[in-house]
Design an enzyme around this catalytic site. Structure first.
Site, mmCIF file in Angstrom:
data_model
loop_
_atom_site.group_PDB
_atom_site.id
_atom_site.type_symbol
_atom_site.label_atom_id
_atom_site.label_comp_id
_atom_site.label_asym_id
_atom_site.label_seq_id
_atom_site.Cartn_x
_atom_site.Cartn_y
_atom_site.Cartn_z
ATOM 1 N N LEU A 199 11.375 -19.838 -4.873
ATOM 2 C CA LEU A 199 10.372 -19.152 -4.058
ATOM 3 C C LEU A 199 8.982 -19.292 -4.686
ATOM 4 C CD1 LEU A 199 9.953 -16.851 -1.785
ATOM 5 C CD2 LEU A 199 10.031 -15.281 -3.732
ATOM 6 N N SER A 247 -7.885 -4.789 5.317
ATOM 7 C CA SER A 247 -8.500 -4.558 4.005
ATOM 8 C C SER A 247 -8.848 -5.867 3.280
ATOM 9 C CB SER A 247 -7.606 -3.674 3.127
ATOM 10 O OG SER A 247 -7.342 -2.448 3.757
ATOM 11 N N ARG A 286 -4.905 -1.715 8.982
ATOM 12 C CA ARG A 286 -6.070 -2.583 8.769
ATOM 13 C C ARG A 286 -5.685 -3.682 7.781
ATOM 14 N NH1 ARG A 286 -7.603 2.523 6.875
ATOM 15 N NH2 ARG A 286 -7.245 2.774 4.644
ATOM 16 N N HIS A 299 2.342 3.109 -9.076
ATOM 17 C CA HIS A 299 2.058 1.681 -9.274
ATOM 18 C C HIS A 299 3.234 1.005 -9.984
ATOM 19 C CE1 HIS A 299 -1.828 2.156 -7.604
ATOM 20 N NE2 HIS A 299 -2.380 2.780 -8.626
ATOM 21 N N ASP A 317 0.824 -1.210 0.000
ATOM 22 C CA ASP A 317 0.000 0.000 0.000
ATOM 23 C C ASP A 317 0.860 1.262 0.000
ATOM 24 O OD1 ASP A 317 -2.368 1.386 -0.007
ATOM 25 O OD2 ASP A 317 -2.738 1.180 2.144
ATOM 26 N N GLY A 318 0.299 2.314 -0.587
ATOM 27 C CA GLY A 318 0.962 3.626 -0.544
ATOM 28 C C GLY A 318 1.505 4.095 -1.889
HETATM 29 C C1 IPE Z 1 -5.288 -2.780 0.007
HETATM 30 O O1 IPE Z 1 -4.974 -1.451 -0.264
HETATM 31 C C2 IPE Z 1 -5.337 -3.572 -1.257
HETATM 32 C C3 IPE Z 1 -4.069 -3.796 -1.934
HETATM 33 C C4 IPE Z 1 -2.882 -3.415 -1.507
HETATM 34 C C5 IPE Z 1 -4.145 -4.508 -3.177
HETATM 35 P P1 IPE Z 1 -6.108 -0.340 -0.431
HETATM 36 O O2 IPE Z 1 -5.414 0.950 -0.608
HETATM 37 O O3 IPE Z 1 -7.062 -0.751 -1.475
HETATM 38 O O4 IPE Z 1 -6.831 -0.417 0.984
HETATM 39 P P2 IPE Z 1 -7.846 0.571 1.701
HETATM 40 O O5 IPE Z 1 -8.927 0.880 0.720
HETATM 41 O O6 IPE Z 1 -7.069 1.811 2.057
HETATM 42 O O7 IPE Z 1 -8.302 -0.164 2.897
HETATM 43 C C1 IPE Z 2 -1.617 0.272 -3.384
HETATM 44 O O1 IPE Z 2 -1.414 1.641 -3.440
HETATM 45 C C2 IPE Z 2 -1.966 -0.314 -4.727
HETATM 46 C C3 IPE Z 2 -3.301 -0.920 -4.793
HETATM 47 C C4 IPE Z 2 -4.195 -0.877 -3.860
HETATM 48 C C5 IPE Z 2 -3.639 -1.616 -6.012
HETATM 49 P P1 IPE Z 2 -2.616 2.659 -3.410
HETATM 50 O O2 IPE Z 2 -3.013 2.974 -4.806
HETATM 51 O O3 IPE Z 2 -3.705 2.198 -2.520
HETATM 52 O O4 IPE Z 2 -1.906 3.932 -2.778
HETATM 53 P P2 IPE Z 2 -2.497 4.957 -1.727
HETATM 54 O O5 IPE Z 2 -3.055 4.166 -0.574
HETATM 55 O O6 IPE Z 2 -3.575 5.709 -2.442
HETATM 56 O O7 IPE Z 2 -1.342 5.806 -1.350
HETATM 57 MG MG MG Z 3 -4.116 2.395 -0.530
#
Ligand code: IPE
Ligand code: IPE
Ligand code: MG
Length: 236
Positions: A132, A190, A188, A39, A22-23
């Site tokens: 792996l 998620s 969380r 991404h 995430d992030g």
């Molecule tokens: C969780 O990240 C899903 C993945 C990393 C694929 P999200 O960015 O979608 O999660 P929420 O919506 O903040 O909980």
């Molecule tokens: C995780 O990064 C990628 C996916 C959920 C597919 P995000 O796109 O959720 O990045 P943030 O949370 O908005 O920073």
């Molecule tokens: Mg996210």
């Protein structure tokens, strides 16, 4: 070996680690780049983490790449994520004795036929690899996985359902994950690995996923090595 000193700090290397990657969006925003660039760097981080995991002695990783809830994002972002996924699958797919074996966890319904074809091709191409195991969670939801397990058991006519039956009917028959790492400081799950998370160790870091590499993984493993997994027993 360059990292021998660091390696020796590691105790109880987990067999299976799940990553909530995430992030990516915040990483891009902080650099004034489009989300897609986040991404893309996130995909590079996933490949680097697979390399590092192998080197550190982890046997299985599950990468949360796309959740069943991520369909709520704008179509252009979904399209970018799907084409990046296809690219990443190609990069993972090498027939090689020591190479990565890919698994897919998620619902096929909802994924485009082109993506499914690519997934199937890569699963077949890497099926014999002994390195792996990289389990890709795509169109994955933990609740859906549990519901699908029950549906499978019901279809088999099973009336008395045990925990072991449910565990055996999940998407994969691989060791349960020991540790979930979530980047970007969201605390969380998620909808990730809900059944498997009963006694999992959780590790949260404020590092954004595109910046996550071997040193960050090492740090998580050092912390994991210090944990005592009690499973309800008394300490000591
Ligand atoms: C969780 O990240 C899903 C993945 C990393 C694929 P999200 O960015 O979608 O999660 P929420 O919506 O903040 O909980
Ligand atoms: C995780 O990064 C990628 C996916 C959920 C597919 P995000 O796109 O959720 O990045 P943030 O949370 O908005 O920073
Ligand atoms: Mg996210």
């Amino acid at each position: 070996m360059e990292n021998k000193g660091q390696f020796s700090q590691l105790q109880n290397v987990p067999v299976h680690v799940g990553f909530i990657m995430d992030g990516n969006g915040r990483w891009a925003a902080a650099k004034n780049l489009p989300r897609e660039a986040g991404h893309r760097e996130g995909a590079a981080a996933a490949r680097a983490v697979a390399e590092a995991a192998k080197k550190l002695g982890i046997k299985y990783i599950t990468l949360y790449a796309f959740s069943t809830e991520n369909w709520r994002r704008p179509p252009a972002e979904i399209a970018a994520l799907m084409s990046l996924l296809e690219e990443t699958l190609d990069k993972f797919a090498k027939e090689d004795e020591d190479g990565v074996r890919l698994l897919f966890s998620g619902r096929r319904e909802g994924l485009a036929s082109g993506v499914l074809r690519k997934i199937d091709r890569v699963l077949a191409a890497t099926a014999g690899n002994k390195g792996l195991v990289v389990n890709l969670a795509i169109n994955y939801g933990g609740r859906q996985e549990i519901a699908d397990a029950f549906a499978k058991l019901a279809a088999a006519g099973k009336k008395k359902i045990t925990e072991a039956d449910i565990s055996a009917s999940l998407y994969q028959n691989i060791p349960e994950p020991d540790l979930i790492i979530r980047t970007s400081c969201e605390m969380r799950l998620s909808n990730f690995l809900l059944w498997q998370a009963a006694y999992i160790e959780l590790y949260f870091t404020d590092v954004l996923w595109p910046d996550f590499r071997e040193p960050q993984l090492m740090q998580a493993l050092v912390e994991y090595g210090r944990r005592e997994r009690r499973y309800g027993r008394r300490a000591g």
